[in-house]
Design a protein around this motif. Structure first.
Motif, mmCIF file in Angstrom:
data_model
loop_
_atom_site.group_PDB
_atom_site.id
_atom_site.type_symbol
_atom_site.label_atom_id
_atom_site.label_comp_id
_atom_site.label_asym_id
_atom_site.label_seq_id
_atom_site.Cartn_x
_atom_site.Cartn_y
_atom_site.Cartn_z
ATOM 1 N N UNK A 27 0.835 -1.210 0.000
ATOM 2 C CA UNK A 27 0.000 0.000 0.000
ATOM 3 C C UNK A 27 0.865 1.254 0.000
ATOM 4 N N UNK A 28 1.924 1.220 0.799
ATOM 5 C CA UNK A 28 2.825 2.384 0.875
ATOM 6 C C UNK A 28 3.473 2.633 -0.486
ATOM 7 N N UNK A 29 3.960 1.572 -1.105
ATOM 8 C CA UNK A 29 4.650 1.723 -2.396
ATOM 9 C C UNK A 29 3.680 2.088 -3.512
ATOM 10 N N UNK A 30 2.478 1.485 -3.471
ATOM 11 C CA UNK A 30 1.486 1.788 -4.514
ATOM 12 C C UNK A 30 1.112 3.264 -4.459
ATOM 13 N N UNK A 31 1.000 3.806 -3.233
ATOM 14 C CA UNK A 31 0.661 5.230 -3.102
ATOM 15 C C UNK A 31 1.759 6.084 -3.736
ATOM 16 N N UNK A 32 3.015 5.677 -3.524
ATOM 17 C CA UNK A 32 4.131 6.444 -4.117
ATOM 18 C C UNK A 32 4.150 6.322 -5.635
ATOM 19 N N UNK A 126 12.090 6.899 -10.066
ATOM 20 C CA UNK A 126 11.632 7.202 -11.431
ATOM 21 C C UNK A 126 10.375 6.405 -11.791
ATOM 22 N N UNK A 127 9.475 6.312 -10.858
ATOM 23 C CA UNK A 127 8.201 5.654 -11.132
ATOM 24 C C UNK A 127 8.261 4.138 -11.209
ATOM 25 N N UNK A 128 9.385 3.551 -10.738
ATOM 26 C CA UNK A 128 9.506 2.081 -10.765
ATOM 27 C C UNK A 128 10.003 1.578 -9.410
ATOM 28 N N UNK A 129 9.749 0.323 -9.145
ATOM 29 C CA UNK A 129 10.234 -0.244 -7.876
ATOM 30 C C UNK A 129 11.678 -0.710 -8.014
ATOM 31 N N UNK A 130 12.449 -0.449 -6.974
ATOM 32 C CA UNK A 130 13.820 -0.953 -6.884
ATOM 33 C C UNK A 130 13.875 -1.782 -5.596
ATOM 34 N N UNK A 131 14.282 -3.039 -5.738
ATOM 35 C CA UNK A 131 14.327 -3.937 -4.576
ATOM 36 C C UNK A 131 15.773 -4.100 -4.116
ATOM 37 N N UNK A 132 15.966 -3.968 -2.817
ATOM 38 C CA UNK A 132 17.315 -4.118 -2.251
ATOM 39 C C UNK A 132 17.408 -5.449 -1.523
#
Ligand SMILES: Cc1cc2nc3c(=O)[nH]c(=O)nc-3n(C[C@H](O)[C@H](O)[C@H](O)COP(=O)(O)OP(=O)(O)OC[C@H]3O[C@@H](n4cnc5c(N)ncnc54)[C@H](O)[C@@H]3O)c2cc1C
Length: 327
Positions: A27-32, A126-132
Motif C-alpha cells: 500500500x505504501x509503495x502503490x501510493x508512491x 523514477x516511477x519504478x520499484x527498486x528492490x534491495x
C-alpha cells in the motif's frame, strides 16, 4: 492500471503478521507509484466479507477472494496469475516465509516475470520499484530493478512492518479460478507449527534468546521460565542449535528466522553478523554478556556486562515479584 498485488495468508480467522506486513508495504509503495494496492486471499467459508474487508486497515483497496484450498502454493499461483493477467497489476509483493517464496517463485515461472528474493527494502525510483537485497552473507547490498512487467518482490521474513492506516474497508471481489490439474495434486493433511515452545517466534513481541554462553542445554529452562513470565518466546543461535541444545525452529539469523520483536533479550550471545541479520530490526535489544568486547554490545540498546548465570535468575525473581504486585 499501475498497482501492487500481494497475497494474504490466513489461519483460524486471522491474517498472519508477515502477510499484513506485505499488504502494508504494498500500500505504501502503490501510493508512491500513484497506483492501487490489492490482495488475493484463497480459502473456504472462513473467508468472510468482514475478514477480507479488514485488509483495508492495512491499505488494500481491493481484496480478490478465491474459493480454494488455503495454505498451498500452486492454487495461489493460479489465482494471482489470473488476477494479474486480467487486471494488469505491475508488481506482486510477498512477505517471505516458505509459502511466500514458493508462490513468488511459481508466479515468476508462470508469468515469465523477473523476481528478486530475500528483499529487505523496496523503494520507488523514477516511477519504478527498486528492490534491495543483501548478498555475500549479508556483507553487501544490491539494488535490482525490473525490465518487464510484472516484477515480483519476495521479502525476507518480517522485513516489512504491518502498519494500520485510516483506510476504510477494502472492496471484496469474488474471483472464480479454474485451478490447473497439477495445482490440485497436493492437499493439506495436517497443519501445525514446528516450534520450540507453543509461542510463535515470528509474532512474539518479546523474545528471550540464548547462545553458547549458557554453557549447557539444560540452562534453556531458565530462559523458558523468563519468557513465560514475560509472555514471550525463546530463541537460539546457530551455535546452540548445532550443538543440539535447542530445536532449529527457534534459530534466529541468516540460516534461521528473521524476527522484529519489541524486546530481544540476548543471553550469552556474541552477536555474530549471521545472527545479527535475523534480529537487528528488533525495537529494543538487551544483551547480557560477560565479555565487554562482545560484538553484540556494538548494536544493542542496553548492554549488561556480567555472568548470565547470576543475572538471569535475578531477572526472573524481579519479573515474578513485579507480576505478583511487588515493586
Ligand atoms: C554461513 C553461515 C550461516 C550462519 N547462520 C547463522 C544463523 O542463522 N544464526 C546464528 O545465530 N548463527 C549463524 N552462524 C554462526 C555465527 O557465525 C556464530 O558462530 C554464532 O551466531 C555464534 O553463536 P553464539 O553467540 O551462541 O556463540 P559464541 O559466538 O560462542 O558466543 C557466546 C558468547 O557468550 C558469552 N558468554 C560465555 N559465558 C557467559 C556467561 N556466563 N555469561 C554471559 N555471557 C557469557 C561469550 O562472551 C560469548 O560472547 C552462521 C555462520 C555461517 C558461516
Amino acid at each position: 492500471m499501475s498497482g501492487i498485488l500481494t497475497y494474504a495468508l490466513h489461519y483460524q480467522g486471522a491474517f498472519n503478521k508477515n502477510s499484513l506486513g506485505a499488504v502494508s508495504e504494498g500500500a505504501k509503495l502503490a501510493a508512491e507509484l500513484g497506483g492501487e494496492a490489492a490482495a488475493v486471499v484463497v480459502g473456504g467459508d472462513d473467508l468472510t466479507d468482514e475478514l477480507c474487508a479488514s485488509l483495508g486497515r492495512y491499505g488494500a483497496k481491493k481484496v480478490y477472494r478465491v474459493r480454494g484450498p488455503e495454505g498451498l502454493a500452486q492454487p495461489v499461483v493460479d489465482a494471482m496469475a489470473k488476477v494479474i493477467t486480467e487486471q494488469g497489476y505491475d508488481y506482486a509483493l510477498f512477505g517471505g516465509g516458505l509459502l511466500g517464496f514458493e508462490v513468488g517463485a511459481g508466479l515468476s515461472a508462470r508469468l515469465r516475470a523477473g523476481v528478486v528474493m530475500e528483499v529487505t527494502e523496496v523503494k520507488v525510483q523514477d516511477g519504478r520499484l527498486i528492490a534491495t537485497r543483501p548478498v555475500l552473507q549479508d556483507s553487501a547490498l544490491v539494488d535490482s530493478g525490473y525490465v518487464g512487467s510484472p516484477g515480483i518482490v519476495i521479502g525476507r521474513l518480517n522485513a516489512f512492518d504491518a502498519v494500520e492506516r485510516d483506510g476504510g474497508p477494502a472492496e471484496v471481489i469474488d474471483v472464480d479460478v479454474q485451478f490447473e490439474a497439477h495445482s490440485q495434486k497436493a492437499r493439506m493433511v495436517k497443519r501445525g507449527e514446528q516450534r520450540g515452545a507453543d509461542v510463535n517466534i515470528e509474532d512474539a513481541e518479546i523474545i528471550v534468546a540464548g547462545g553458547r554462553g549458557l554453557g549447557e542445554a539444560e540452562k534453556f529452562r531458565m530462559l523458558e521460565e523468563l519468557a513465560e513470565l514475560m509472555g514471550g518466546a525463546v530463541a537460539a543461535t546457530r551455535a546452540v542449535v548445532d550443538a543440539g541444545w535447542y530445536p532449529y525452529a527457534a534459530q534466529i539469523g541468516q540460516t534461521g528466522k528473521t524476527v522484529a520483536p519489541k524486546l530481544y533479550l540476548a543471553a550469552g550471545i556474541s552477536g555474530a553478523i549471521q545472527h545479527k541479520v535475523g534480529m537487528q530490526n528488533s525495537e529494543n535489544i538487551v544483551a547480557i554478556n560477560k565479555d565487554p568486547n562482545a560484538p553484540i554490545f556494538e548494536f544493542c540498546d542496553l548492554g549488561v556486562v556480567g555472568d548470565l548465570h547470576k543475572i538471569v535468575p535475578k531477572l526472573i525473581e524481579a519479573v515474578r515479584a513485579r507480576k505478583n504486585g511487588g515493586a
